[in-house]
Design an enzyme around this catalytic site. Structure first.
Site, PDB file in Angstrom:
ATOM      1  N   ALA A 418      16.796 -18.258  54.511  1.00 13.17           N
ATOM      2  CA  ALA A 418      16.659 -19.254  55.432  1.00 13.17           C
ATOM      3  C   ALA A 418      15.145 -19.938  54.830  1.00 13.17           C
ATOM      4  O   ALA A 418      15.119 -21.414  54.696  1.00 13.17           O
ATOM      5  CB  ALA A 418      16.097 -18.722  56.691  1.00 13.17           C
ATOM      6  N   GLU A 450      27.175 -15.796  55.284  1.00 11.30           N
ATOM      7  CA  GLU A 450      27.716 -15.158  56.721  1.00 11.30           C
ATOM      8  C   GLU A 450      27.716 -16.069  57.585  1.00 11.30           C
ATOM      9  O   GLU A 450      26.724 -16.993  57.517  1.00 11.30           O
ATOM     10  CB  GLU A 450      27.100 -13.603  57.093  1.00 11.30           C
ATOM     11  CG  GLU A 450      26.989 -12.647  55.960  1.00 11.30           C
ATOM     12  CD  GLU A 450      28.291 -12.055  55.554  1.00 11.30           C
ATOM     13  OE1 GLU A 450      29.088 -12.223  56.502  1.00 11.30           O
ATOM     14  OE2 GLU A 450      28.651 -11.318  54.909  1.00 11.30           O
ATOM     15  N   CYS A 573      12.344  16.994  63.450  1.00 14.88           N
ATOM     16  CA  CYS A 573      12.732  17.548  64.601  1.00 14.88           C
ATOM     17  C   CYS A 573      13.053  16.684  65.878  1.00 14.88           C
ATOM     18  O   CYS A 573      13.768  17.092  66.841  1.00 14.88           O
ATOM     19  CB  CYS A 573      11.621  18.783  64.913  1.00 14.88           C
ATOM     20  SG  CYS A 573      10.096  18.002  65.472  1.00 14.88           S
TER      21      CYS A 573
END
Length: 1000
Positions: A418, A450, A573
């Site tokens: 861009a 794309e 965790c």
């Protein structure tokens, strides 16, 4: 964006949807906009709002294309001038092809004092550029008087000065002023008092402001707070007060406070104008013309007008003579990058006008380039006069000498996304790299185009999809300016491409411009610029936010001189057992995807490439050999699904393991009444107890998980499947007969330490090893370890192909885990952004940032002093634009008055028999200080305390460094003894050692 069904084309708009949200996108797709003036600023605004996706835009202009327009309007070509076309008509089809969903029309009817303005009633927003002040006022009054008011924006660029004005009516409601995600705050305490003080978890500041509203949920104890909304007063970074809580029951634990977005009203006054611009308007009315280019006499005349206007005003404001004079001298000119910057901001205001999203500008913005005028003062007026080419508008602002320097410039642009596309457009308009004998633009980008790029990478069209960005961008840039010399490559810039982009390549560049998302790549390029003493201009955007940074040798700090705070990693965790937010479950699902469909299949293939047959592996492990990873590989082989039914069965078993057994195991390890040593409950905020999810075929979420997981298993295990296989009927039939293993509790220790990292290896027990031998023997006997069975097909995660099922799997897995932990789920759209680490993006911010970069480029080329350069941070949503002076380079003292900066290089020339001792002596003689340590990259050449290093002093530098035949020098790092014992060694600048004396 089909206007009848109002469905949003996610493949095109996905990055922008994350910025604006669907409500604003729908409003945009119903809005009609009128834009008058298709000059350099008008075309910028038109480009940005068409890329954004309004329903319809009418571009209005009454002027014919001239040579002058070639330097300001990137959609006007030579043939438009030859055929004397109207500017609106000439640009119409080129603007329209930016977005097939937007209806674009051209109007060439006169717009003057006598025009009946009722035709404007069909528009929600009117934008004026290149319109006289009196007509602007007339149109603004008309727009303001309508019910509801037509939103009015006027903007102009006069040479090196620009202005922008917005009037959205007496009252304008904004539903979301910032566009930021609502904050969620975990609570650790609430007092029973008046007012009640809410404290958040330690190390997690709330970042709220007084006056904001919060709603509460999941509070234990003070449960009457749940579902209620309160306005807050900030007490400290970790606490805030709410209303009276003294009569409520005592707070026990837990609770989340969620920010509530409240609408805000903005109020606008009709158009007034400031002194310098007003003086320009008076001058034009008095003399029937604009002030002449570079004319001192006209500038003096305009200054007199400005002073007399100031005298008539109530508070008699001070007139800035420099602004007035330079506005006068350059007003006829046009600085295209300034138009890109203002056009980006103005376009965002258009989107605010039609959507009510983000805070509008109240009501004025002025941006000027007065930083560049000091050296221009010394130039004669002939420097600024027209020469009849495409650069006349630019020349009127910066003079012929600076134009010439831009033409002769060698610039390396890294990235053609861009910002890269916008930069190439700016280069083309400025004539960068168009010199007859000198000048070249080199670009590189490894990516292919794309569909999602088309929404903001404006050089690309639908027929370019899957073509290389750099080659396509080069071709499109030559359409804007055929004189540009441009070399395009598809290399990634990283240490691996050092042979392509050698030091010699960098020293040929006058400026390097980066237009990249990747921070590590930017840091690498910065280090190359510093090593080769080359200026760098860096920039980036995220949604409506953007920044620019200028790095100039010997004057400023470098990009690497400061470090962004590291991204907060989610503790292992938390991911594994104690998620508290949807981000945790999305990351868990993303990790599961990598492990199941990419990492394990890759390890499987690698193992069987090392050990070609199952029989050989069996023989080796039977004889006691330990083959790395063999236990997991054999387990995968023995459980390998061989048909579609087995793929569905595997998905169903995984469902039970992840969303039922996991919860049961945690509740077995930590029952709900478990308490910590201090007596507090184990399961309290932010820890959430899990509850097993019972499989239900009719629950769409459960069904989605089974189908998406089965499809991915079929892909990695090379199992074919048909449309019939995917039918509900077939899936139900398979699932009904699956034997789901029963839960058996284990006594494995559950990790609760937040600082613990994921273990690299999970140890394999002797029972596991015996089991592996048995399983492998069984596979061989049943002919299930043949060559075909020893291969899998790893999947690379791809977020933008909706047909591949990757995001479907992650969404289903994440939301099932969220359900298990009672966490608010996220839709597919939000999941895709977080899992795909998608950076929200919009064309408006990109255009503004690239314009600011090109303005700094002009200063770099002109060799300006350090105080002329400006870094910028902007957020078009709020809106805010902050310019700061660049950080001046710091000096590091070694000792005895010897110092250096990041830009300093020490140089030592050797000869063939030059030893390490000769090198150390040469540094001492030339620079007055003796090195105590010599390092090459990560290789320690000489550290006296290391065994054997003293002997190295006699070795030649050639032998120590072992350079390749073509290598003329090596960069070394040296350190010096500290002044007092026990202190750290003192660093020095890099020392470039040449193996032989260079011919001067």
């Amino acid at each position: 964006m089909a206007t009848d069904s109002m469905e949003i084309d996610d493949a095109l708009y996905s990055r922008q949807r994350y910025v604006l949200g669907d409500t604003a996108m729908q409003k945009m797709a119903q809005s009609h906009v009128f834009l008058s003036g298709v000059g350099g600023l008008g075309v910028e605004i038109a480009k940005n709002i068409i890329l954004a996706g309004v329903k319809a835009l009418t571009v209005h202009d009454t002027k014919q294309c001239t040579k002058w327009d070639l330097g300001i309007n990137f959609f006007i070509h030579e043939d438009d001038i030859i055929s004397q076309r109207n500017r609106a008509e000439a640009t119409l089809h080129r603007i329209a092809e930016l977005n097939p969903y937007v209806h674009v029309a051209a109007s060439t009817v006169p717009l003057d004092e006598s025009t009946d303005l009722s035709f404007l009633k069909q528009y929600q927003c009117v934008i004026l550029t290149e319109v006289s002040l009196s007509l602007q006022k007339k149109i603004n009054d008309f727009c303001h008087a309508q019910q509801p008011p037509i939103k009015f924006i006027s903007a102009d660029v006069y040479g090196i000065c620009s202005r922008l004005f917005c009037d959205f009516g007496d009252e304008f409601e904004v539903l979301d002023t910032t566009g930021e995600e609502p904050k969620e705050i975990f609570i650790s305490n609430i007092t029973q008092s008046n007012p009640g003080i809410v404290t958040c978890l330690e190390n997690h500041p709330h970042r709220l402001e007084t006056g904001q509203f919060l709603t509460f949920r999941e509070v234990n104890g003070m449960s009457c707070l749940n579902g209620s909304t309160h306005q807050i007063t900030v007490v400290s970074p970790y606490s805030f007060s709410i209303g009276n809580t003294s009569d409520m029951e005592p707070y026990l634990h837990g609770g989340i406070a969620v920010q509530v977005k409240t609408p805000k009203m903005f109020y606008f006054a009709p158009l007034q104008i400031h002194i310098a611009m007003l003086a320009l308007n008076h001058f034009e009315e008095n003399f029937g013309r604009m002030p002449n280019i570079g004319c001192h006499q006209d500038a003096e005349e305009m200054l007199k007008i400005a002073i007399s206007i100031s005298e008539t005003l109530e508070n008699k404001p001070q007139v800035n003579g420099d602004v007035v004079k330079w506005l006068s001298r350059t007003a006829q000119g046009f600085l295209a990058p300034l138009a890109a910057a203002v056009g980006g901001v103005a376009s965002q205001e258009v989107l605010k006008a039609v959507t009510g999203k983000f805070s509008p500008l109240q009501q004025w913005l002025y941006i000027d380039m007065l930083d560049i005028v000091t050296p221009l003062e010394k130039m004669g007026s002939e420097e600024f006069l027209p020469r009849g080419d495409r650069y006349d508008a630019l020349r009127a602002c910066i003079g012929e000498s600076l134009c010439q320097k831009l033409h002769d410039l060698n610039v390396f642009l890294v990235g053609c996304g861009a910002i890269g596309c916008e930069m190439l457009k700016n280069f083309a308009l400025l004539g960068v790299g168009t010199g007859q004998d000198k000048g070249l633009v080199t670009i590189t980008d490894p990516d292919l185009i794309e569909k999602s790029n088309l929404n903001r990478q404006f050089l690309f069209r639908p027929h370019h999809i899957q073509k290389p960005k750099s080659y396509t961008a080069a071709e499109a840039t030559l359409n804007i300016n055929p004189c540009l010399k441009i070399d395009s490559y598809i290399n990634k810039v990283c240490p691996a491409t050092e042979s392509t982009y050698s030091d010699e390549f960098y020293t040929r560049q006058d400026v390097i411009v980066t237009a990249l998302d990747n921070v590590e790549a930017r840091r690498y390029i910065d280090s190359r610029c510093v090593a080769n003493l080359r200026p760098l201009i860096d920039s980036g955007t995220m949604g409506t936010k953007g920044h620019t940074e200028v790095v100039v040798p010997h004057l400023t700090e470098s990009y690497n001189s400061h470090r962004d705070p590291p991204e907060e990693e989610i503790p292992f965790c938390t991911l594994k057992s104690f998620p508290a937010a949807i981000e945790h479950t999305i990351q868990w699902a993303r990790d599961k995807f990598e492990s199941l469909f990419s990492h394990k299949p890759s390890l499987f293939n690698k193992f069987w490439q090392t050990y070609p047959s199952a029989e050989e592996v069996l023989q080796r492990i039977k004889s006691g050999e330990s083959l790395e990873g063999c236990f997991h590989v054999i387990k995968t082989l023995s459980r390998r699904p061989r048909n579609w039914t087995q793929c569905v069965e595997l998905a169903r078993v995984k469902f039970e393991k992840y969303f039922s057994h996991k919860a049961l195991q945690l509740l077995h390890s930590f029952p709900l009444d478990t308490r910590l040593k201090d007596g507090s409950l184990f399961w309290q905020s932010p820890k959430r107890p899990p509850f097993p999810v019972k499989f239900d075929f009719n629950d769409p979420l459960h069904y989605d998980f089974i189908v998406s997981a089965a499809k991915l298993f079929a892909t990695v295990y090379c199992v074919p499947f048909t449309e019939q296989d995917l039918s509900e009927e077939t899936i139900l039939k398979i699932i009904s007969s699956v034997k789901v293993p029963e839960f058996r509790p284990s006594n494995k220790v559950v990790q609760t330490d937040e600082t613990a990292r994921k273990p690299d290896h999970i140890p394999v027990s002797s029972e596991d090893e015996r089991n592996a031998i048995f399983q492998l023997e069984k596979s061989i006997q049943s002919n299930e370890a043949l060559q075909n069975d020893l291969q899998m097909k790893p999947i690379s995660f791809e977020k933008d192909d909706d047909s591949n099922g990757h995001i479907d799997f992650i969404t289903a897995a994440s939301n099932l885990r969220a359900k298990m932990y009672n966490i608010e789920p996220a839709d597919r759209f939000k999941t895709k952004r977080i899992a795909g680490k998608i950076i929200p993006a919009i064309a408006t911010a990109t255009a503004a940032v690239s314009g600011l970069v090109a303005l700094e480029l002009i200063k770099v080329v002109g060799g300006y002093p350090v105080d002329a350069y400006k870094n910028c941070f902007l957020n078009l949503a709020i809106p805010i634009m902050v310019f700061t002076e660049t950080a001046k380079v710091r000096r590091t003292e070694i000792r005895n008055g010897i110092s250096f900066t990041i830009w300093d290089r020490w140089t030592i020339y050797g000869k063939e028999d030059f030893t390490l001792l000769d090198f150390i002596n040469a540094v001492r003689e030339k620079y007055g200080i003796e090195p105590t340590m010599v390092v090459q990259g990560v290789k320690m050449l000489y550290v006296p305390v290391m065994p054997g290093h003293i002997k190295r002093l006699k070795l030649t530098m050639q032998k120590l460094v072992k350079p390749s035949a073509d290598k003329k020098y090596v960069d070394l790092t040296v350190s010096f003894a500290p002044e007092t014992d026990g202190d750290e060694d003192l660093p020095g600048p890099p020392v470039r050692y040449y193996f032989v004396q260079e011919d001067n």
